[in-house]
Motif scaffolding. Structure first.
Motif, PDB file in Angstrom:
ATOM      1  N   LEU A  17      -1.485  -5.260   1.987  1.00 56.55           N
ATOM      2  CA  LEU A  17      -0.708  -6.066   2.927  1.00 56.55           C
ATOM      3  C   LEU A  17      -0.930  -5.617   4.366  1.00 56.55           C
ATOM      4  CD1 LEU A  17       2.693  -6.519   1.046  1.00 56.55           C
ATOM      5  CD2 LEU A  17       0.965  -8.256   1.506  1.00 56.55           C
ATOM      6  N   TRP A  18      -0.945  -4.308   4.594  1.00 55.02           N
ATOM      7  CA  TRP A  18      -1.130  -3.818   5.955  1.00 55.02           C
ATOM      8  C   TRP A  18      -2.521  -4.147   6.473  1.00 55.02           C
ATOM      9  CZ3 TRP A  18       2.569  -3.248   9.045  1.00 55.02           C
ATOM     10  CH2 TRP A  18       3.793  -2.709   8.651  1.00 55.02           C
ATOM     11  N   LEU A  19      -3.518  -4.192   5.588  1.00 54.39           N
ATOM     12  CA  LEU A  19      -4.852  -4.607   6.022  1.00 54.39           C
ATOM     13  C   LEU A  19      -4.836  -6.060   6.495  1.00 54.39           C
ATOM     14  CD1 LEU A  19      -7.900  -4.213   6.354  1.00 54.39           C
ATOM     15  CD2 LEU A  19      -8.165  -4.807   3.935  1.00 54.39           C
ATOM     16  N   LEU A  20      -4.150  -6.940   5.741  1.00 54.35           N
ATOM     17  CA  LEU A  20      -4.057  -8.334   6.151  1.00 54.35           C
ATOM     18  C   LEU A  20      -3.340  -8.473   7.489  1.00 54.35           C
ATOM     19  CD1 LEU A  20      -3.230 -10.130   2.774  1.00 54.35           C
ATOM     20  CD2 LEU A  20      -5.380 -10.164   4.033  1.00 54.35           C
ATOM     21  N   VAL A  21      -2.245  -7.719   7.671  1.00 64.63           N
ATOM     22  CA  VAL A  21      -1.528  -7.766   8.946  1.00 64.63           C
ATOM     23  C   VAL A  21      -2.434  -7.291  10.082  1.00 64.63           C
ATOM     24  CG1 VAL A  21       0.409  -6.785  10.256  1.00 64.63           C
ATOM     25  CG2 VAL A  21       0.738  -7.494   7.874  1.00 64.63           C
ATOM     26  N   MET A  22      -3.197  -6.246   9.815  1.00 62.50           N
ATOM     27  CA  MET A  22      -4.085  -5.677  10.831  1.00 62.50           C
ATOM     28  C   MET A  22      -5.123  -6.694  11.293  1.00 62.50           C
ATOM     29  SD  MET A  22      -6.552  -2.344  10.368  1.00 62.50           S
ATOM     30  CE  MET A  22      -7.988  -3.233   9.714  1.00 62.50           C
ATOM     31  N   VAL A  23      -5.824  -7.315  10.350  1.00 58.97           N
ATOM     32  CA  VAL A  23      -6.884  -8.245  10.741  1.00 58.97           C
ATOM     33  C   VAL A  23      -6.311  -9.534  11.316  1.00 58.97           C
ATOM     34  CG1 VAL A  23      -8.568  -7.283   9.135  1.00 58.97           C
ATOM     35  CG2 VAL A  23      -7.123  -9.167   8.389  1.00 58.97           C
ATOM     36  N   MET A  24      -5.121  -9.932  10.876  1.00 61.10           N
ATOM     37  CA  MET A  24      -4.496 -11.119  11.464  1.00 61.10           C
ATOM     38  C   MET A  24      -4.158 -10.886  12.932  1.00 61.10           C
ATOM     39  SD  MET A  24      -1.911 -12.535   8.500  1.00 61.10           S
ATOM     40  CE  MET A  24      -1.176 -13.732   9.618  1.00 61.10           C
ATOM     41  N   CYS A  25      -3.538  -9.744  13.240  1.00 60.12           N
ATOM     42  CA  CYS A  25      -3.199  -9.445  14.633  1.00 60.12           C
ATOM     43  C   CYS A  25      -4.453  -9.363  15.492  1.00 60.12           C
ATOM     44  CB  CYS A  25      -2.422  -8.128  14.707  1.00 60.12           C
ATOM     45  SG  CYS A  25      -0.744  -8.194  14.037  1.00 60.12           S
ATOM     46  N   ALA A  26      -5.456  -8.647  15.010  1.00 60.91           N
ATOM     47  CA  ALA A  26      -6.683  -8.490  15.789  1.00 60.91           C
ATOM     48  C   ALA A  26      -7.394  -9.829  15.981  1.00 60.91           C
ATOM     49  CB  ALA A  26      -7.612  -7.491  15.107  1.00 60.91           C
ATOM     50  N   SER A  27      -7.451 -10.648  14.934  1.00 57.33           N
ATOM     51  CA  SER A  27      -8.150 -11.933  15.031  1.00 57.33           C
ATOM     52  C   SER A  27      -7.418 -12.899  15.951  1.00 57.33           C
ATOM     53  CB  SER A  27      -8.311 -12.553  13.638  1.00 57.33           C
ATOM     54  OG  SER A  27      -9.070 -11.704  12.804  1.00 57.33           O
ATOM     55  N   GLY A  28      -6.091 -12.929  15.859  1.00 54.54           N
ATOM     56  CA  GLY A  28      -5.329 -13.801  16.750  1.00 54.54           C
ATOM     57  C   GLY A  28      -5.506 -13.421  18.201  1.00 54.54           C
ATOM     58  N   ALA A  29      -5.472 -12.107  18.488  1.00 55.04           N
ATOM     59  CA  ALA A  29      -5.649 -11.640  19.873  1.00 55.04           C
ATOM     60  C   ALA A  29      -7.056 -11.948  20.372  1.00 55.04           C
ATOM     61  CB  ALA A  29      -5.365 -10.140  19.955  1.00 55.04           C
ATOM     62  N   MET A  30      -8.080 -11.693  19.543  1.00 53.86           N
ATOM     63  CA  MET A  30      -9.461 -11.918  19.984  1.00 53.86           C
ATOM     64  C   MET A  30      -9.734 -13.400  20.223  1.00 53.86           C
ATOM     65  SD  MET A  30     -11.942  -9.226  17.965  1.00 53.86           S
ATOM     66  CE  MET A  30     -11.367  -9.637  16.325  1.00 53.86           C
ATOM     67  N   SER A  31      -9.294 -14.267  19.308  1.00 56.87           N
ATOM     68  CA  SER A  31      -9.578 -15.692  19.481  1.00 56.87           C
ATOM     69  C   SER A  31      -8.866 -16.238  20.714  1.00 56.87           C
ATOM     70  CB  SER A  31      -9.166 -16.467  18.231  1.00 56.87           C
ATOM     71  OG  SER A  31      -7.777 -16.343  17.985  1.00 56.87           O
ATOM     72  N   ALA A  41      -1.847  -4.452  16.031  1.00 56.72           N
ATOM     73  CA  ALA A  41      -2.938  -4.183  15.086  1.00 56.72           C
ATOM     74  C   ALA A  41      -3.175  -2.684  14.952  1.00 56.72           C
ATOM     75  CB  ALA A  41      -4.218  -4.884  15.557  1.00 56.72           C
ATOM     76  N   VAL A  42      -3.025  -1.943  16.055  1.00 56.10           N
ATOM     77  CA  VAL A  42      -3.150  -0.485  15.991  1.00 56.10           C
ATOM     78  C   VAL A  42      -2.062   0.093  15.091  1.00 56.10           C
ATOM     79  CG1 VAL A  42      -3.023   1.655  17.323  1.00 56.10           C
ATOM     80  CG2 VAL A  42      -4.235  -0.327  18.255  1.00 56.10           C
ATOM     81  N   GLY A  43      -0.823  -0.401  15.257  1.00 59.88           N
ATOM     82  CA  GLY A  43       0.255   0.069  14.394  1.00 59.88           C
ATOM     83  C   GLY A  43       0.018  -0.263  12.934  1.00 59.88           C
ATOM     84  N   ALA A  44      -0.490  -1.472  12.663  1.00 59.95           N
ATOM     85  CA  ALA A  44      -0.787  -1.859  11.280  1.00 59.95           C
ATOM     86  C   ALA A  44      -1.895  -0.988  10.693  1.00 59.95           C
ATOM     87  CB  ALA A  44      -1.184  -3.331  11.229  1.00 59.95           C
ATOM     88  N   LEU A  45      -2.874  -0.618  11.521  1.00 56.48           N
ATOM     89  CA  LEU A  45      -3.939   0.284  11.066  1.00 56.48           C
ATOM     90  C   LEU A  45      -3.354   1.628  10.643  1.00 56.48           C
ATOM     91  CD1 LEU A  45      -6.895   1.267  10.786  1.00 56.48           C
ATOM     92  CD2 LEU A  45      -6.899   1.676  13.242  1.00 56.48           C
ATOM     93  N   ALA A  46      -2.434   2.164  11.450  1.00 58.38           N
ATOM     94  CA  ALA A  46      -1.810   3.441  11.094  1.00 58.38           C
ATOM     95  C   ALA A  46      -1.029   3.323   9.793  1.00 58.38           C
ATOM     96  CB  ALA A  46      -0.900   3.900  12.233  1.00 58.38           C
ATOM     97  N   MET A  47      -0.303   2.230   9.619  1.00 58.54           N
ATOM     98  CA  MET A  47       0.465   2.035   8.386  1.00 58.54           C
ATOM     99  C   MET A  47      -0.461   1.840   7.185  1.00 58.54           C
ATOM    100  SD  MET A  47       3.556   2.432   9.266  1.00 58.54           S
ATOM    101  CE  MET A  47       4.326   1.911   7.723  1.00 58.54           C
ATOM    102  N   GLN A  48      -1.590   1.167   7.402  1.00 58.54           N
ATOM    103  CA  GLN A  48      -2.531   0.966   6.302  1.00 58.54           C
ATOM    104  C   GLN A  48      -3.118   2.283   5.834  1.00 58.54           C
ATOM    105  OE1 GLN A  48      -6.010   1.205   5.675  1.00 58.54           O
ATOM    106  NE2 GLN A  48      -5.696   0.170   3.698  1.00 58.54           N
ATOM    107  N   ARG A  49      -3.454   3.168   6.784  1.00 59.25           N
ATOM    108  CA  ARG A  49      -3.995   4.475   6.404  1.00 59.25           C
ATOM    109  C   ARG A  49      -2.947   5.292   5.661  1.00 59.25           C
ATOM    110  NH1 ARG A  49      -8.406   3.925   5.273  1.00 59.25           N
ATOM    111  NH2 ARG A  49      -8.701   6.185   5.229  1.00 59.25           N
TER     112      ARG A  49
END
Length: 418
Positions: free
Chosen positions: A223-237, A388-396
């Motif tokens: 779940l945290w991986l999905l949150v991470m890539v969603m935040c990063a993708s939304g910001a980048m697009s 996304a940085v926070g989600a990365l920390a939670m995913q790890r």
């Protein structure tokens, strides 16, 4: 070792990754990059509103997420050829039909279907999954080849689309662009083969027994991986779509802003060249954290821009970050998901990424309409990337919990006090 077998001769080892790179160039070149070039001519020749025409792009992006889920399952069960070839045929048909559309609704339906099929069956979530199975011991190097070629999509298709629109109208340009997409994609669709990982003839993988898909996705590290890539993708697009008007708002001309946007795209390529040494030095999570930080720095530089040096910092920082994050997200997902269900899980991830990628630019535009400035949208983009940085920390943290579950307390001896 497999890595040594890939050395002599190099072209025999790397031609599948090279062909998949050309698949990526063609797939992203038409529905992703060429749409913005076609839009002004389309609007002027048809009289359709910008909102109605742009809705086709959003529909295609959202449809690509759901098609990606189907394509991922098919990739796991049938291998790469049916996915790549089927997506090319059906997607090209839809985009060609869009060139004959006589009403906004016809255009939205045809482009949404064609663009969605191309996005769902030929974008990175598919080509990266195929690459993982073809190069299990050389993922980072293979991803460098794949994404370095993929980064050429915008430098190739932007000018070609512009020249075609001037020489023809948008309808003729779109038909020629679809033909070019077919030329890029067809060799890889026919020649590259990855075997299925599920069902008859599946690739054997040394992994733990699989849980039902829903239960697997409910695990915190997933779940945290999905949150991470969603935040990063939304910001980048959001940033990529609004970068030109945001730079114009700093006081520079449209031509200068467009040139800087093109330079930002070119800086994606050096990022992909250093992918392999960077992941060896920092690991995939560490490299991902570095790129998220670079992206935030670049966004803040654009927010504060006035001096040209800050715009230069924006171009370099976000160019390197975006260039690295596409392959890094693929490597990260491969590490977390494993190989057995990689296609299916990457398809699920594409649904989330497509939703975030469609919502990010729209919300940034709404923020600009409300505030009359790009300051608030850029602040929100930076905050979403920080999330996304926070989600990365939670995913790890969740991954460490899975790898090292807490030990059960030893049974107490008879008569032992609590």
């Amino acid at each position: 070792m497999a890595s040594r077998a890939l050395d002599p001769p190099r072209w025999r080892a790397w031609w599948p990754a090279i062909l998949l790179g050309f698949v990526t160039i063609g797939a992203y070149g038409v529905p992703h990059y060429s749409f913005g070039v076609l839009l002004p001519s389309l609007r002027e020749s048809t009289g359709w509103s910008t909102g109605a025409a742009s809705a086709a792009y959003s529909v295609g992006a959202l449809a690509g997420g759901f098609v990606g889920l189907v394509a991922g399952r098919m990739l796991d069960r049938a291998g790469s050829r049916p996915v790549l070839l089927g997506s090319l045929v059906l997607g090209s048909a839809g985009l060609l039909l869009a060139s004959w559309a006589r009403s906004p609704l016809e255009f939205i339906v045809a482009w949404g279907a064609g663009g969605g099929i191309v996005a769902g069956g030929l974008f990175y979530h598919v080509t990266m999954a195929v690459t993982v199975r073809l190069y299990p011991d050389n993922r980072a190097a293979a991803f460098s080849v794949l994404t370095l070629l993929g980064a050429l999509a915008s430098p190739i298709f932007y000018p070609i689309a512009g020249w075609l629109v001037e020489a023809l109208d948008w309808r003729g340009a779109l038909r020629v662009l679809v033909a070019l997409m077919v030329l890029c994609v067809l060799p890889g669709a026919l020649a590259v083969r990855s075997r299925p990982s599920l069902g008859t003839g599946a690739v054997e993988v040394d992994e733990p027994p699989r849980h039902p898909l829903r239960a697997e996705l409910a695990q915190p590290h997933m779940l945290w991986l999905l949150v991470m890539v969603m935040c990063a993708s939304g910001a980048m697009s959001a940033l990529i779509l609004h970068q030109v008007p945001a730079m114009q708002a700093t006081g520079i001309s449209l031509g200068a802003a467009s040139a800087l946007a093109g330079a930002r795209g070119l800086f994606q390529m050096p990022g992909r060249v250093v992918l392999t040494p960077l992941t060896r030095w920092a690991g995939v999570p560490g490299a991902t954290l570095l790129c998220y930080t670079l992206f935030i720095v670049g966004t803040v530089a654009l927010l504060s821009a006035g001096p040209l040096v800050l715009l230069g910092l924006f171009v370099v920082a976000t160019g390197l970050a975006v260039g690295l994050l596409s392959p890094l997200h693929g490597l990260y997902s491969a590490e977390v998901y494993g190989e057995a269900r990689l296609g299916t899980l990457m398809g699920v991830q594409q649904v989330a990424v497509a939703g975030a990628g469609a919502a990010g630019p729209w919300l940034a535009g709404v923020g600009y309409d409300i505030s009359g400035s790009y300051a608030i949208p850029l602040v929100v983009i930076a905050l979403v990337q920080a999330a996304a940085v926070g989600a990365l920390a939670m995913q790890r943290r969740a991954t460490r919990s899975v790898a090292h579950p807490p030990l059960a307390a030893p049974p107490q001896a008879v008569g032992e006090r609590e």
